[in-house]
Design an enzyme around this catalytic site. Structure first.
Site, PDB file in Angstrom:
ATOM      1  N   CYS A   1      14.129  -7.657   1.217  1.00  0.00           N
ATOM      2  CA  CYS A   1      13.016  -6.779   0.867  1.00  0.00           C
ATOM      3  C   CYS A   1      12.388  -6.080   2.067  1.00  0.00           C
ATOM      4  CB  CYS A   1      11.951  -7.568   0.112  1.00  0.00           C
ATOM      5  SG  CYS A   1      12.629  -8.448  -1.302  1.00  0.00           S
TER       6      CYS A   1
ATOM      7  N   HIS B   1       2.496  -6.761   1.517  1.00  0.00           N
ATOM      8  CA  HIS B   1       3.733  -7.038   0.784  1.00  0.00           C
ATOM      9  C   HIS B   1       3.405  -7.356  -0.670  1.00  0.00           C
ATOM     10  CE1 HIS B   1       7.917  -7.974   0.340  1.00  0.00           C
ATOM     11  NE2 HIS B   1       7.688  -9.237   0.015  1.00  0.00           N
TER      12      HIS B   1
ATOM     13  N   PHE C   1      13.619 -12.217   1.648  1.00  0.00           N
ATOM     14  CA  PHE C   1      14.344 -13.475   1.536  1.00  0.00           C
ATOM     15  C   PHE C   1      15.154 -13.694   2.816  1.00  0.00           C
ATOM     16  CE2 PHE C   1      14.798 -13.498  -3.413  1.00  0.00           C
ATOM     17  CZ  PHE C   1      13.465 -13.818  -3.522  1.00  0.00           C
TER      18      PHE C   1
ATOM     19  N   GLU D   1       0.062 -14.404   2.762  1.00  0.00           N
ATOM     20  CA  GLU D   1      -0.179 -13.147   3.487  1.00  0.00           C
ATOM     21  C   GLU D   1      -1.663 -12.910   3.781  1.00  0.00           C
ATOM     22  OE1 GLU D   1       1.216  -8.456   3.502  1.00  0.00           O
ATOM     23  OE2 GLU D   1       1.477  -9.647   1.682  1.00  0.00           O
TER      24      GLU D   1
ATOM     25  N   LYS E   1       2.653  -2.369  -4.986  1.00  0.00           N
ATOM     26  CA  LYS E   1       3.638  -2.956  -5.900  1.00  0.00           C
ATOM     27  C   LYS E   1       3.032  -3.241  -7.272  1.00  0.00           C
ATOM     28  CE  LYS E   1       6.755  -5.246  -2.587  1.00  0.00           C
ATOM     29  NZ  LYS E   1       6.058  -5.022  -1.307  1.00  0.00           N
TER      30      LYS E   1
ATOM     31  N   HIS F   1       8.451  -3.940  -7.507  1.00  0.00           N
ATOM     32  CA  HIS F   1       9.061  -4.306  -6.217  1.00  0.00           C
ATOM     33  C   HIS F   1      10.410  -3.606  -6.083  1.00  0.00           C
ATOM     34  CE1 HIS F   1      10.165  -6.212  -2.664  1.00  0.00           C
ATOM     35  NE2 HIS F   1      10.025  -7.490  -2.975  1.00  0.00           N
TER      36      HIS F   1
END
Length: 414
Positions: free
Chosen positions: A164, A302, A400, A313, A334, A339
């Protein structure tokens, strides 16, 4: 060696809430959700039956019939966004195309082509009847390759793959090519098209995506107590980066300065964030950009609407900014776009630049009740856009594998 300044002179996107920059910004400022039932295949047997698909898209409006056969959907989106950014940059005569390159981010690549071709083989009589375009359609580098071939860009060209954070890595890598004097202009961005049976099924098995089938539009709800996973999305974003003096000399419109950034890794877990990596990458990005903590106004986070990420975060932001964390506007776009996986960083960097240019922070929509583990004094810009003069903005993306990237943009100063 004196590092070159890098500015942004072109923008382009096709995503679930806008097929160009104007539509995208209109949706962001008005808090429009791109989530809806899946139309690309029959999802009735899947635990998740919705996603953020690109709307009103017909590839034949952009490509001839032969090109459509040769291009996976992720490459189509990449070419479209790239074309928009190139046109927006208004490239003039006399530009040395050997010093114009492309670095493109892709998380998964041609998943639709891979699935369809292998399905046809497995369900057939065992005779290998694969399309001659099979391999060129699925490999991740082909979006950037096709853009270069179309426009004659002969400079540095490669693809970043870091889940991502792929397109944020692409932007930072392209930034370094210019500031080190290796190129005059670099198209940077990313594309993704993983809303397929394999994509949805795979993320369902990980329990990573929302299953809120009764209310798709509010399913992406970052920082909300009842969030249940991210919403898959598709599309692309592209930014034309340019050396400052080169841009000024040709009279280019400058949206913002790309001041700096950073990349690192959690080295902690395959899918779960540690929080430490996010904290460190923001510190490194601010140092790289030579920006003081108190100068930052907005962070496009994010914020995927997942359990662990949405806790770690904001904690990392407090760890970096201390008391100034309460002066920041924070938002997750998002919540509207879903996403976009490997394309997320580019689309969100564009959102950050647009927020700066319009003095308006896009909201985090679909907020109902704050997760009790989060600090209520932080300004998550819930549900409604907020006016703000944004001199410095940051964009975070985490992938990831523990990959982290942070991009810093600021208002252009002479």
């Amino acid at each position: 060696m004196e590092l070159k300044r890098v500015v942004i002179t072109g923008l382009g996107t096709i995503n679930p809430v806008g097929n160009n920059i104007s539509e995208f910004w209109d949706s962001l400022k008005n808090g429009v959700s791109g989530a809806a039932p899946i139309t690309r295949f029959d999802a009735s047997k899947f635990r998740t039956q919705f996603a953020c698909e690109v709307k009103n898209y017909d590839p034949k409006a952009f490509f001839d019939r032969k090109e459509v056969r040769k291009l996976d959907r992720f490459s189509q989106f990449g070419i479209i966004a790239g074309d928009q950014a190139i046109a927006d940059a208004k490239m003039t005569e006399g530009i040395n195309l050997k010093r114009v390159g492309i670095i493109w981010g892709v998380g998964i690549g041609g998943l639709e082509t891979f699935y369809e071709e292998d399905k046809n083989f497995v369900l057939g009589d065992g005779t290998p009847r694969f399309s001659p375009f099979y391999i060129p359609k699925i490999i991740a580098n082909m979006a950037g390759g096709h853009i270069a071939i179309k426009h004659g860009f002969k400079g540095p060209n490669f693809t970043t793959v870091s889940a991502c954070s792929s397109s944020s890595h692409a932007i930072y890598s392209a930034f370094n090519e210019i500031r080190l004097g290796k190129a005059d202009m670099m198209l940077a961005g990313g594309s993704e098209a993983a809303i397929t049976q394999a994509g949805v099924g795979g993320f369902n098995s990980m329990k990573a995506i929302s299953t809120r089938n009764d209310d798709p539009k509010t399913a992406s709800r970052p920082f909300d107590k009842d969030r249940d996973g991210f919403v898959m999305a598709e599309g692309a974003g592209a930014l034309m980066l340019e050396e400052y003096d080169h841009a000024v000399k040709r009279g280019a419109t400058i949206y913002a300065e790309l001041a700096g950034g950073a990349v690192n890794d959690d080295a902690y877990h395959m899918t779960a964030p540690s929080g430490e990596g996010a904290l460190d990458v923001m510190k490194l990005a601010l140092e790289d950009a030579n920006v003081n903590l108190e100068d930052v106004d907005y962070i496009n986070v994010h914020g995927t609407s997942t359990g662990l990420g949405d806790i770690s975060e904001p904690g990392a932001i407090k760890g970096v900014f201390g008391e100034h964390a309460y002066e920041l506007n924070i938002s997750s776009t998002k919540s509207m776009t879903g996403h976009l996986l490997g394309a997320a960083g580019a689309v969100e960097a564009i959102a950050s630049v647009l927020a700066m240019n319009n003095s308006l922070v896009p909201p985090t929509i679909n907020h109902f009740e704050l997760d009790p583990e989060l600090d209520p004094k932080m300004n998550f810009t819930f549900n409604k856009a907020q006016q703000r003069d944004i001199k410095v903005a940051m964009s975070n993306t985490f992938g990831f594998g523990g990959h982290n990237a942070c991009i810093v943009v600021k208002q252009i100063a002479e």
